[in-house]
Design a protein around this motif. Structure first.
Motif, short mmCIF file in Angstrom:
data_model
loop_
_atom_site.label_atom_id
_atom_site.label_comp_id
_atom_site.label_asym_id
_atom_site.label_seq_id
_atom_site.Cartn_x
_atom_site.Cartn_y
_atom_site.Cartn_z
N TYR A 159 -18.35 -30.05 -112.31
CA TYR A 159 -17.95 -31.42 -112.00
C TYR A 159 -16.77 -31.81 -112.89
N VAL A 160 -15.66 -32.15 -112.27
CA VAL A 160 -14.47 -32.55 -113.03
C VAL A 160 -14.54 -34.05 -113.31
N ILE A 161 -14.52 -34.38 -114.60
CA ILE A 161 -14.53 -35.77 -115.03
C ILE A 161 -13.12 -36.14 -115.47
N LYS A 162 -12.54 -37.08 -114.76
CA LYS A 162 -11.16 -37.48 -115.03
C LYS A 162 -11.09 -38.48 -116.18
N PRO A 163 -9.95 -38.55 -116.84
CA PRO A 163 -9.77 -39.52 -117.93
C PRO A 163 -10.04 -40.94 -117.44
N ASN A 164 -10.70 -41.72 -118.30
CA ASN A 164 -11.00 -43.13 -118.02
C ASN A 164 -11.92 -43.34 -116.83
N SER A 165 -12.83 -42.39 -116.59
CA SER A 165 -13.85 -42.58 -115.56
C SER A 165 -14.90 -43.56 -116.05
N ASN A 166 -15.51 -44.29 -115.13
CA ASN A 166 -16.59 -45.20 -115.55
C ASN A 166 -17.95 -44.55 -115.32
N ASN A 167 -18.97 -45.16 -115.89
CA ASN A 167 -20.33 -44.60 -115.82
C ASN A 167 -20.79 -44.38 -114.38
N TYR A 168 -20.55 -45.40 -113.55
CA TYR A 168 -21.06 -45.36 -112.18
C TYR A 168 -20.44 -44.20 -111.40
N GLU A 169 -19.14 -44.04 -111.53
CA GLU A 169 -18.45 -42.97 -110.81
C GLU A 169 -19.04 -41.60 -111.17
N VAL A 170 -19.24 -41.39 -112.44
CA VAL A 170 -19.71 -40.08 -112.90
C VAL A 170 -21.17 -39.85 -112.54
N VAL A 171 -22.02 -40.85 -112.78
CA VAL A 171 -23.46 -40.68 -112.49
C VAL A 171 -23.67 -40.47 -110.99
N LYS A 172 -22.98 -41.24 -110.16
CA LYS A 172 -23.12 -41.07 -108.71
C LYS A 172 -22.65 -39.67 -108.28
#
Length: 345
Positions: free
Chosen positions: A88-101
């Motif tokens: 899973y690629v996590i982009k800079p400045n991602s928020n909690n909801y985006e990542v958890v979903k």
């Protein structure tokens, strides 16, 4: 209940509502992962990983800014029970909801696999195995297993011909068998009916084309425009049942690719890859040939040359000859230049 009390209660509730609304908005929408970082982070979640495994990985790489808000939302959305393997690629400045979903849904990002300039099978194993969950050891085991190779009509020496240098998008969790099936699918796309017929017309099988292409590429790595001419020379030798006498096969047999000057003693090495001693093609490719080299063999130049050596101007091109006398003259000029530059081996 007095009017002042009602007003006070209303104000208190309004403040609390606003506070909690703002807090929840922060938890959901405020950037919290990969803060102040310029590049994305690839989170790898292996099979049977737990929620703790995920947190440990995020913490180890310092991906989360506010751990409390992330864990609060993860539990609120029931992520600890929904952990799915993947990349899973996590982009800079991602928020909690985006990542958890994203993690909960298992929306993993494919590995963008590019491989080229591969010489040995072990190089291929390292380059590819390190990019996927099956790892180098699992990949090595598969490529050295006769039964696995036989599934694709190849053996442990020719299996590398199935890998066509290109860029592919493949999921990190893809198993070894499915990965090899994908490579075989790409191989079959290249070896369509037209190219298979073209190989047959010049008296070669697809595997033999790959073997010859690997020699051509090793012989002429720098000047792609000369590969068809080199391929034509080797085809002339094959058709005349002459030894190929390809120096790259000696380097492969010796497993020494830094040699600049092949010595007479090295030409006597006992190896099925020694094309000075053995007539015909060696038992397998001496590198992973690229598409340019495969096409150069399939569309080789028609000429009468049967000898070549590097040009004395060290331009990277070859001096070709139709007879041994001219070849000796070309070779003397090249050897004289090596002597002048004091290149002895």
């Amino acid at each position: 209940m007095s009017r002042n009390f009602k007003v006070g209660l209303f104000v208190t509730i309004a403040i609390l509502t606003t506070t909690f609304t703002f807090y929840f908005w922060q938890i959901f929408k405020t950037p919290n992962l990969q803060m102040d970082k310029q590049t994305s982070f690839a989170l790898l979640i292996p099979e049977k990983a737990t929620y703790k495994t995920v947190l440990d990985s995020l913490n180890k790489h310092d991906v989360i800014n506010d751990h409390i808000s992330f864990q609060f939302l993860a539990k609120l959305l029931n992520y600890p029970e929904k952990v799915k393997p993947g990349r899973y690629v996590i982009k800079p400045n991602s928020n909690n909801y985006e990542v958890v979903k994203k993690l909960s849904a298992g929306n993993q990002d494919a590995v963008k696999l590019t491989f080229n300039n591969i010489r040995l099978k072990e190089d291929l194993i390292t380059r590819i195995g390190s990019r996927f969950e099956f790892g180098e050891e699992g990949f090595r085991k598969a490529l050295n297993d006769p039964a696995v190779c036989n599934k694709y009509g190849l053996d442990t020496l020719t299996i590398v011909s199935m890998f066509l240098p290109n860029t592919y998008e493949i999921y990190w969790t893809t198993g070894t068998e499915k990965f090899l099936d994908r490579m075989h699918s790409e191989y079959k796309k290249y070896w369509n009916e037209e190219r298979t017929a073209k190989a047959k017309a010049i008296g070669l099988t697809p595997v033999q084309v790959s073997i010859l292409a690997s020699i051509v590429e090793e012989e002429q790595a720098r000047k792609v425009d000369e590969r068809a001419k080199v391929a034509g020379l080797y085809m002339n030798r094959l058709n005349a049942q002459m030894p190929l006498q390809a120096d790259p096969t000696i380097k492969f047999a010796l497993q020494d690719f830094a040699i600049k000057r092949i010595l007479n003693g090295q030409l006597l090495i006992k190896s099925p890859y020694n094309t000075y001693v053995n007539v015909g093609l060696p038992p397998g490719p001496i590198r992973v040939a690229d598409l340019n080299s495969l096409n150069a063999v399939l569309n080789y130049d028609k000429h009468d040359y049967v000898y070549m050596c590097a040009k004395a101007d060290l331009s990277g091109y070859h001096a070709f000859a139709t007879n041994y006398a001219d070849h000796l003259n070309n070779a003397r000029m090249y050897q004289a230049e090596l002597n002048r530059l004091k290149i002895m081996k």
